[in-house]
Design a protein around this motif. Structure first.
Motif, PDB file in Angstrom:
ATOM      1  N   SER A 165       0.989  -1.130   0.162  1.00 17.93           N
ATOM      2  CA  SER A 165       0.101  -0.339  -0.472  1.00 17.93           C
ATOM      3  C   SER A 165       0.994   1.090   0.144  1.00 17.93           C
ATOM      4  O   SER A 165       0.965   2.182  -0.883  1.00 17.93           O
ATOM      5  N   LEU A 166       1.718   0.803   0.729  1.00 18.72           N
ATOM      6  CA  LEU A 166       2.874   1.861   1.047  1.00 18.72           C
ATOM      7  C   LEU A 166       3.306   2.984  -0.245  1.00 18.72           C
ATOM      8  O   LEU A 166       3.764   3.671  -0.874  1.00 18.72           O
ATOM      9  N   ALA A 167       3.906   1.189  -1.256  1.00 18.34           N
ATOM     10  CA  ALA A 167       4.514   1.592  -2.508  1.00 18.34           C
ATOM     11  C   ALA A 167       3.674   2.490  -3.648  1.00 18.34           C
ATOM     12  O   ALA A 167       3.373   3.385  -4.227  1.00 18.34           O
ATOM     13  N   PHE A 168       2.270   2.214  -3.514  1.00 17.85           N
ATOM     14  CA  PHE A 168       1.163   2.624  -4.683  1.00 17.85           C
ATOM     15  C   PHE A 168       1.006   3.885  -3.830  1.00 17.85           C
ATOM     16  O   PHE A 168       1.113   4.358  -4.911  1.00 17.85           O
ATOM     17  N   ASN A 169       0.906   4.377  -2.599  1.00 13.08           N
ATOM     18  CA  ASN A 169       0.754   5.550  -2.570  1.00 13.08           C
ATOM     19  C   ASN A 169       2.191   6.644  -2.828  1.00 13.08           C
ATOM     20  O   ASN A 169       2.023   8.008  -3.421  1.00 13.08           O
ATOM     21  N   ILE A 170       2.929   6.279  -2.645  1.00 15.52           N
ATOM     22  CA  ILE A 170       4.123   7.076  -3.425  1.00 15.52           C
ATOM     23  C   ILE A 170       4.427   7.152  -4.887  1.00 15.52           C
ATOM     24  O   ILE A 170       4.820   8.105  -5.011  1.00 15.52           O
ATOM     25  N   ALA A 171       4.187   5.909  -5.529  1.00 19.30           N
ATOM     26  CA  ALA A 171       4.053   6.119  -6.780  1.00 19.30           C
ATOM     27  C   ALA A 171       2.896   7.138  -7.335  1.00 19.30           C
ATOM     28  O   ALA A 171       3.409   7.913  -7.698  1.00 19.30           O
ATOM     29  N   GLY A 172       1.646   6.291  -6.760  1.00 21.36           N
ATOM     30  CA  GLY A 172       0.804   7.506  -7.212  1.00 21.36           C
ATOM     31  C   GLY A 172       1.273   9.391  -6.496  1.00 21.36           C
ATOM     32  O   GLY A 172       1.008  10.223  -7.470  1.00 21.36           O
ATOM     33  N   ASP A 173       1.762   9.592  -5.868  1.00 17.48           N
ATOM     34  CA  ASP A 173       2.246  10.738  -5.253  1.00 17.48           C
ATOM     35  C   ASP A 173       3.533  11.252  -6.619  1.00 17.48           C
ATOM     36  O   ASP A 173       3.495  12.319  -6.863  1.00 17.48           O
ATOM     37  N   ALA A 174       4.223  10.356  -6.942  1.00 13.01           N
ATOM     38  CA  ALA A 174       5.297  10.774  -8.115  1.00 13.01           C
ATOM     39  C   ALA A 174       4.536  11.186  -9.258  1.00 13.01           C
ATOM     40  O   ALA A 174       4.511  11.701 -10.326  1.00 13.01           O
ATOM     41  N   LEU A 175       3.318  10.135  -9.397  1.00 13.90           N
ATOM     42  CA  LEU A 175       2.948  10.076 -10.749  1.00 13.90           C
ATOM     43  C   LEU A 175       2.311  11.673 -10.740  1.00 13.90           C
ATOM     44  O   LEU A 175       2.052  12.491 -11.966  1.00 13.90           O
ATOM     45  N   ARG A 176       1.219  11.743  -9.772  1.00 14.41           N
ATOM     46  CA  ARG A 176       1.372  13.172  -9.816  1.00 14.41           C
ATOM     47  C   ARG A 176       1.468  14.304  -9.934  1.00 14.41           C
ATOM     48  O   ARG A 176       1.284  15.388 -10.840  1.00 14.41           O
ATOM     49  N   ASP A 177       2.856  14.178  -9.436  1.00 12.69           N
ATOM     50  CA  ASP A 177       3.956  15.386  -9.234  1.00 12.69           C
ATOM     51  C   ASP A 177       4.584  15.261 -10.846  1.00 12.69           C
ATOM     52  O   ASP A 177       4.603  16.714 -11.838  1.00 12.69           O
ATOM     53  N   ILE A 178       5.012  14.246 -11.089  1.00 13.14           N
ATOM     54  CA  ILE A 178       5.487  14.456 -12.671  1.00 13.14           C
ATOM     55  C   ILE A 178       3.762  14.598 -14.260  1.00 13.14           C
ATOM     56  O   ILE A 178       4.605  15.378 -14.812  1.00 13.14           O
ATOM     57  N   LEU A 179       3.182  14.685 -14.277  1.00 15.07           N
ATOM     58  CA  LEU A 179       2.401  14.586 -14.763  1.00 15.07           C
ATOM     59  C   LEU A 179       0.824  15.489 -14.696  1.00 15.07           C
ATOM     60  O   LEU A 179       0.268  16.497 -15.140  1.00 15.07           O
ATOM     61  N   ASP A 180       0.915  16.574 -13.146  1.00 13.91           N
ATOM     62  CA  ASP A 180       0.192  17.086 -13.344  1.00 13.91           C
ATOM     63  C   ASP A 180       0.927  18.963 -12.619  1.00 13.91           C
ATOM     64  O   ASP A 180       1.166  18.739 -11.005  1.00 13.91           O
ATOM     65  N   PRO A 181       2.006  19.421 -13.616  1.00 18.85           N
ATOM     66  CA  PRO A 181       2.137  20.256 -12.346  1.00 18.85           C
ATOM     67  C   PRO A 181       2.218  21.567 -11.342  1.00 18.85           C
ATOM     68  O   PRO A 181       2.230  22.111 -10.922  1.00 18.85           O
ATOM     69  N   ARG A 182      -0.056  21.371 -11.469  1.00 20.12           N
ATOM     70  CA  ARG A 182      -0.291  22.478 -10.574  1.00 20.12           C
ATOM     71  C   ARG A 182      -0.097  21.158  -8.949  1.00 20.12           C
ATOM     72  O   ARG A 182      -0.559  22.185  -8.767  1.00 20.12           O
ATOM     73  N   HIS A 183       0.470  20.220  -9.380  1.00 21.33           N
ATOM     74  CA  HIS A 183       0.839  19.711  -7.483  1.00 21.33           C
ATOM     75  C   HIS A 183       2.352  19.304  -7.477  1.00 21.33           C
ATOM     76  O   HIS A 183       2.522  18.520  -6.899  1.00 21.33           O
ATOM     77  N   ALA A 184       3.008  19.997  -8.428  1.00 21.06           N
ATOM     78  CA  ALA A 184       4.573  19.563  -8.246  1.00 21.06           C
ATOM     79  C   ALA A 184       4.768  20.210  -6.725  1.00 21.06           C
ATOM     80  O   ALA A 184       4.273  21.616  -6.811  1.00 21.06           O
ATOM     81  N   ARG A 185       5.798  19.407  -6.300  1.00 21.59           N
ATOM     82  CA  ARG A 185       6.214  20.052  -4.783  1.00 21.59           C
ATOM     83  C   ARG A 185       7.081  21.446  -5.395  1.00 21.59           C
ATOM     84  O   ARG A 185       7.882  21.490  -5.916  1.00 21.59           O
ATOM     85  N   SER A 186       7.186  22.143  -4.391  1.00 21.60           N
ATOM     86  CA  SER A 186       7.832  23.853  -3.929  1.00 21.60           C
ATOM     87  C   SER A 186       9.268  23.083  -3.866  1.00 21.60           C
ATOM     88  O   SER A 186       9.050  22.057  -3.226  1.00 21.60           O
TER      89      SER A 186
END
Length: 300
Positions: free
Chosen positions: A279-300
Motif C-alpha cells: 500500500s505504501l509503495a502504491f501511495n508513493i508511486a501515485g504521489d510521484a505520478l501526480r507530481d510528474i503528470l500534473d504541474p499544478r501539484h508539483a512540490r515546491s
C-alpha cells in the motif's frame, strides 16, 4: 470579381503517440529527480516480478501442510516462520503477491474505462445527461465503499472473482467525477472548438479530442486508489468473502493468524507487513505520478 480562396484545413487533435512519447521522456527525467517516487516504482516492479516468478522464488509449496512444523518461529529454514498447519509463510506471501496484483490490475482495468466513459460523457454533453449520471454517482458515493463492497460480496457469494466485481462496483465514482471535471475544462479548449466548427461529430470529438486528454489524470487517480483497493480486498479476505482457502490471500492469512497473535505473532504480522509495504509503495508511486503528470501539484 472577388476571388474565393478555399483552404483545406484539417483540424487534428494533438498527436497522441507523439505526446505520449514526449510525456514518458519528461516523466523519466522527473522521476530520476525524485528518489522516493523512484523507490515506490522499484518496489512495485519487484512485486510484479515476484508475482510472475512465484513458483521459482517460493522455497516451499504454499498449500502443502506439515503439522510437525506448525507454528515455527522465523529461522533460516523458514525466514517468516510457519502457520498453524506448518505451511511456510514466506512461500504463502510470495504466492499471495499474485492474488494481490491480479486483484489490483483487474479492478483498475474495470474501474478505469467505466469511470472515464461516464465522466467524459457527463462533462461533454452536460444538461440532463450530466445530471442523471452524476446523481447516480452521488448515490454510490453516499455509501461507505467498504460497507457497500461487503454487501455486494455477500450477495454475490464468497470468492476472488466476486470480490473483484464487488470492489469494482464501488470504486468507479471518484474516477467518473475526476474525468467529468477534466472534460468540462477540455471541451472549451481551442482545438475542440475548431473541431466543432470544422464539422467533427460529437462522438469523434469525445473519443479523439477529449477522452485522451483525461487519461493522465485518471491514471494518477487509479494509482492513488490502489492502496485503498488493496485494503478493501484484504478486508474482504479477512471476513472470508475474498479468495477462499487454501489460497494464500493476505487478508485471510491475517484472519487465521489473529488467533495466535499473543504467542505466535509472526503468523499475522508477516502478511500485515506485506500489505503495509504494498500500500505504501502504491501511495508513493501515485504521489510521484501526480507530481510528474500534473504541474499544478508539483512540490515546491
Amino acid at each position: 470579381m472577388s476571388d474565393v480562396i478555399h483552404s483545406d484545413i484539417r483540424i487534428r487533435p494533438p498527436s497522441v503517440p507523439s505526446r505520449m512519447a514526449a510525456s514518458f521522456a519528461r516523466a523519466g527525467r522527473k522521476l530520476a529527480a525524485e528518489p522516493l517516487g523512484l523507490a515506490g516504482f522499484l518496489i512495485l516492479g519487484l512485486l510484479c516480478l515476484i508475482a510472475i516468478f512465484a513458483p521459482l522464488l517460493a522455497p516451499y509449496d504454499p498449500v502443502i501442510q506439515s503439522l510437525g512444523d506448525a507454528l515455527q518461529p522465523p529461522s533460516l529454514a523458514h525466514p517468516a516462520g510457519t502457520d498453524e498447519f506448518g505451511r511456510d509463510i514466506l512461500s504463502r506471501l510470495i504466492f499471495g503477491t499474485r492474488i494481490t496484483i491480479q486483484t489490483v490490475l483487474s479492478i483498475s482495468l474495470i474501474v478505469g474505462p467505466i469511470g472515464l466513459l461516464i465522466g467524459v460523457v457527463a462533462g461533454f454533453f452536460g444538461g440532463r445527461i450530466d445530471a442523471l449520471l452524476m446523481r447516480a454517482t452521488d448515490i454510490v458515493l453516499s455509501f461507505p465503499s467498504l460497507i457497500l463492497a461487503l454487501a455486494f460480496a455477500a450477495a454475490l457469494g464468497a470468492g476472488l472473482i466476486t470480490a473483484i466485481i464487488a470492489i469494482s462496483l464501488t470504486a468507479w465514482p471518484p474516477i467518473a467525477r475526476l474525468a467529468r471535471a477534466e472534460a468540462l475544462v477540455v471541451r472549451n479548449a481551442d482545438y475542440v472548438v475548431a473541431a466543432r466548427l470544422y464539422g467533427a461529430s460529437p462522438i469523434r470529438i469525445l473519443l479523439l479530442y477529449i477522452a485522451p486528454m483525461c487519461i493522465p489524470s485518471v491514471i494518477v487517480r487509479l494509482t492513488l486508489n490502489m492502496a485503498g483497493i488493496i485494503l478493501t480486498a484484504a478486508s474482504l479476505g479477512f471476513l472470508g468473502l475474498g479468495a477462499q482457502p487454501p489460497a494464500p490471500e493476505w487478508g485471510a492469512m491475517i484472519s487465521n493468524g489473529r488467533k495466535f497473535m499473543l504467542d505466535y505473532w509472526w503468523v499475522a504480522v508477516m502478511p500485515g507487513i506485506a500489505i503495509l509495504l504494498t500500500s505504501l509503495a502504491f501511495n508513493i508511486a501515485g504521489d510521484a505520478l501526480r507530481d510528474i503528470l500534473d504541474p499544478r501539484h508539483a512540490r515546491s
